[in-house]
Design an enzyme around this catalytic site. Structure first.
Site, PDB file in Angstrom:
ATOM      1  N   ASP A  49       0.859  -1.174   0.000  1.00 32.04           N
ATOM      2  CA  ASP A  49       0.000   0.000   0.000  1.00 32.04           C
ATOM      3  C   ASP A  49       0.902   1.233   0.000  1.00 32.04           C
ATOM      4  O   ASP A  49       1.786   1.359   0.840  1.00 32.04           O
ATOM      5  CB  ASP A  49      -0.844  -0.053   1.290  1.00 32.04           C
ATOM      6  CG  ASP A  49      -2.001   0.928   1.242  1.00 32.04           C
ATOM      7  OD1 ASP A  49      -2.222   1.529   0.181  1.00 32.04           O
ATOM      8  OD2 ASP A  49      -2.670   1.068   2.278  1.00 32.04           O
ATOM      9  N   ASP A 143      -3.093   2.630  -5.810  1.00 27.97           N
ATOM     10  CA  ASP A 143      -2.002   2.679  -4.834  1.00 27.97           C
ATOM     11  C   ASP A 143      -1.916   1.423  -3.977  1.00 27.97           C
ATOM     12  O   ASP A 143      -1.289   1.445  -2.929  1.00 27.97           O
ATOM     13  CB  ASP A 143      -2.189   3.906  -3.928  1.00 27.97           C
ATOM     14  CG  ASP A 143      -3.492   3.862  -3.157  1.00 27.97           C
ATOM     15  OD1 ASP A 143      -4.403   3.147  -3.591  1.00 27.97           O
ATOM     16  OD2 ASP A 143      -3.592   4.529  -2.124  1.00 27.97           O
ATOM     17  N   GLU A 144      -2.531   0.351  -4.405  1.00 30.60           N
ATOM     18  CA  GLU A 144      -2.652  -0.792  -3.523  1.00 30.60           C
ATOM     19  C   GLU A 144      -2.717  -2.066  -4.366  1.00 30.60           C
ATOM     20  O   GLU A 144      -3.412  -2.094  -5.384  1.00 30.60           O
ATOM     21  CB  GLU A 144      -3.977  -0.616  -2.764  1.00 30.60           C
ATOM     22  CG  GLU A 144      -4.131  -1.372  -1.506  1.00 30.60           C
ATOM     23  CD  GLU A 144      -5.553  -1.189  -0.972  1.00 30.60           C
ATOM     24  OE1 GLU A 144      -6.039  -2.116  -0.345  1.00 30.60           O
ATOM     25  OE2 GLU A 144      -6.168  -0.124  -1.208  1.00 30.60           O
TER      26      GLU A 144
END
Lengths: 396, 372
Positions: A49, A143-144
């Site tokens: 993350d 983003d993950e």
């Protein structure tokens, strides 16, 4: 004696415990950023993350913002916080918080609107770094992502833990932002681990310790337990995951239905969901919440126009065409209405989307007020089938 | 009103008129059929305001009069009566009912007054002419598949019927297109049609007409005015509004100089296209035609489904060509051809392609290629 990973030099070592107890520094480079865990060699699932992703990217690109509280989000009256940097978080600012509330908490904060195109570009760069480690990547958002680093999937010649340390280091050096990594036996535990030590964290939850680690956590930590379920559980005296562990699967199913089975598994630290790469998009859409509610067809169509442009741009970028247009409306009392229409031919054109969406909007705009409009496409197909050439040219 | 009619005559008349009656309508009387008894003929009339069908049937009329009753209900009742039975219709004016009796069956139907029934007011037709029923059926059969269903292009939602010339021959020509394919069929120009306005006949009227021709007379009398068209055949008259729009200048998309000719057995071609397109699950996927020498290779590739190819022997004398078409469009056109062979006249992969029927000089088809 546990395997030790150095997060700076990324080397694995198996140092003997010194006379003063376990080692506290990397025997190779001397760094104290080390991770030790008995299951370090056997775990394979990671959740990575990016730390305060949008805010971090903005700070990277504008050093003047580095030491000030920064909020990325909608700046209009009804805007919400998309991302708050760690400085702003100290004032209590959180994602999804209404912007006015965030600004009350942190009046000094700099607020900037999100630049999705830029974040997408950065995300592609990060994805490329992941791809050097494994083929089995399940992106959750920009983003993950989950990574399956099982032996058969590993692409480099280093073990899983070391591959993760390398990913973290490369993202920092090459992209200029930091990530937090959770490393465990399954997706559920990996996600929890990545949240344990943020930012720039590297946390491990081993299979053997999972029950113990989970026990004190609030039930809301479990993926899928939202506010409503959490309230229901708390009301019956189930506040921690440990409380759930004391109940049998049958009891949980009796209380919560099918979800009880999953809850029971999660509470024991089990999760059989595989890391699923390339979740191909089934639909593409864009939506917006209005500053003030609106009712007229004309107004709604004007809102639809830029949304159609955005969908068309996304289709073009992904090399896809949409076969069905979907209109989504949210009424002033939060009822969601979706209407769709199959197109004569798949399209990438905003004008075709708008032409198809207009009658769907007209049919619903019967005087009711709406607070949100979304335009989407379904039945995606390759762009080659889009907008077949016509005999008469465009206007044909 | 009091009449007696043979069940077969009544069924036939209702079969002709009720198909224009919408199942759901916002104007209640449009669900009804108008029955008018006069002399020894019974007249039936139904409409959806865009078109109306009038049918005559012989009946024994004791008391003349006119009334409207629910069309589909009456049709369903009559369909269920035994073959050969006599049907008596009596209007009970006091109770706003029509009583239908036949054998031991008795029905009371709600009515609405005949005076309220809308009239399409056909007016004067500027041109009238006759065409053979089979000729008219051919014009429809070979063009209606290409009618556009896109409401935004309303002017393409019908068949464009107009007078034209091919070579020195004056013709009556039907054209339909959806912008991706075009079909054109013509007849020698019937006398009386010279100078008629070009008209766009709505798809629904076309389909209605097609049904009526099936068991009508051998000729159809056509009356045309700038706003309406009327077809009369046997005992039935269909009058329709026209699409108020300008049909595009289709002549400019009919290729004149496509010099690459491909001749292929139509039956083999259709079967092969049908087979390879099985792979294409999505609509609108292209079939690729790869033509070299005497070979045509058809291929379809679907990233999610797989791929298929099939090879056919053809006659082709030009330079190799690779071109793609929508599979369904190819099948639609091939399905119209009567001759042994389909003849493709090609130019290049981005230009309109013409398809001709080896057995019918009067028909031509144009197809826009897809990107492959």
């Amino acid at each position: 004696m546990a395997e030790t990973l150095c997060r700076d030099c990324t080397e694995l070592a198996e140092p003997d415990d010194g006379p003063a107890g376990p080692v506290l520094a990397c025997p190779i480079c001397g760094s104290t950023r080390i991770v030790s865990h008995p299951e370090l060699e056997t775990l394979a699932i990671a959740h990575i993350d990016c730390d305060a992703f949008y805010a971090s990217v903005e700070k990277r690109d504008n050093p003047a913002l580095r030491d000030v509280p920064l909020i990325v989000g909608g700046t209009s009256g009804r805007g919400v916080v998309t991302t708050a940097c760690y400085i702003a978080r100290r004032f209590g600012v959180r994602s999804a918080m209404p912007m006015f509330q965030a600004q009350e908490l942190c009046p000094r904060a700099t607020v900037i609107p999100p630049d999705m195109a830029k974040y997408r570009r950065v995300s592609v760069g990060i994805r490329a770094i992941f791809e050097a480690a494994t083929e089995v990547i399940e992106p959750v958002s920009l983003d993950e992502a989950y990574l399956d680093l099982s032996h058969d999937n590993l692409l480099g010649d280093v073990p899983a833990a070391q591959a993760l340390a390398l990913i973290a280091r490369r993202v920092e050096r090459e992209i200029g932002i930091t990530v937090s990594i959770g490393f465990s036996a399954n997706k559920f535990l990996a996600k929890l681990a990545s949240e344990m030590l943020k930012p720039r964290g590297f946390s491990i939850i081993g299979q053997r310790e999972a029950r113990k680690v989970l026990a004190p956590m609030a039930v809301s930590k479990i993926n899928g337990v939202g506010t409503v379920t959490a309230r229901r559980l708390t009301a019956t005296g189930l506040e921690t995951i440990g409380d759930l562990q004391r109940l049998s699967e049958a009891e949980l199913v009796a209380r919560l239905g099918k979800f009880g089975r999953r809850l029971s598994m999660f509470a024991r630290g089990e999760d059989d969901r595989p890391v699923t790469p390339h979740r191909a998009a089934k639909s593409i859409s864009a939506e917006t919440t209005f500053r003030t509610n609106m009712a007229s067809t004309a107004e709604l169509v004007e809102v639809a126009r830029p949304l159609c442009d955005r969908v068309a741009t996304a289709l073009e970028r992904k090399g896809k065409a949409g076969g069905t247009v979907v209109v989504k409306l949210k009424t002033a009392d939060f009822r969601i209405i979706t209407r769709n229409r199959r197109l004569p031919h798949p399209t990438q054109r905003a004008s075709v989307l708008l032409t198809a969406a207009r009658p769907l909007i007209e049919a619903e705009a019967d005087g009711r007020f709406f607070r949100l409009l979304g335009i989407g496409v379904d039945h995606l197909c390759p762009a080659t089938a889009a907008d077949p050439p016509t005999l008469f040219g465009e206007e044909g | 009103m009091r009449i007696v009619i043979e069940r077969g005559d009544l069924l036939r008349a209702l079969g002709h008129v009720t198909s224009v009656v919408e199942r759901r309508t916002t104007i209640p009387i449009l669900s009804n059929v108008l029955i008018r008894a006069n002399g020894n003929m019974l007249e039936f009339k139904a409409t959806d305001l865009e078109r109306e069908v009038i049918e005559q049937a012989p009946a024994t009329i004791t008391t003349p009069g006119a009334i409207t009753v629910p069309a589909h209900m009456l049709h369903d009742i009559v369909r269920k009566l035994p073959d050969g039975s006599q049907v008596e219709l009596t209007r009970d004016a006091e109770r706003d009912r029509v009583t239908l009796t036949s054998g031991h069956s008795r029905f009371a139907l709600q009515t609405q007054p005949a005076e309220d029934f809308p009239d399409l007011a056909a007016g004067e037709m500027s041109h009238t002419f006759e065409v053979g029923a089979s000729d008219l059926k051919r014009l429809i059969d070979k063009t209606r598949f290409a009618i556009s269903t896109e409401e935004t292009r309303y002017y393409l939602n019908g068949i464009f019927l107009h007078v034209a010339s091919t070579g020195n021959e004056p013709t009556l020509r039907a054209v339909a297109t959806d912008g991706h394919r075009l079909a054109q069929v013509e007849l020698p120009r019937p006398s009386g049609s010279d100078g008629m306005p070009g008209v766009i006949i709505p798809r629904k009227t076309v389909n209605e007409l097609h049904r009526l021709i099936e068991d009508g007379g051998t000729t159809v009398s056509i009356g045309v005015s700038p706003a309406k068209i009327r077809f009369e055949t046997g005992t039935v008259t269909l009058t329709s509004k026209l699409i108020d729009g300008t049909f595009p200048d289709y002549g400019r998309v009919i290729p004149q100089a496509n010099d690459k000719e491909l001749k292929v057995s139509n039956a083999l071609f259709m079967n092969a296209v049908d087979r390879v397109s099985t792979i294409a699950s999505e609509r609108g996927r292209a079939v690729k035609l790869n033509i070299t020498g005497d070979k045509l290779v058809l291929s379809v590739s679907n990233p999610e489904g797989g791929s298929a190819t099939e090879e056919l022997d053809v006659e082709y004398g030009s330079s190799p060509l690779e071109i793609g078409f929508n599979a369904r469009y190819l099948l639609d056109i091939a399905g119209q051809l009567e001759g042994e062979s389909a003849v493709f006249k090609l130019a290049d992969p981005g230009a309109p392609t013409m398809v001709r029927d080896s057995a019918d000089e009067s028909a031509l088809y144009v197809l826009m290629p897809m990107r492959v």
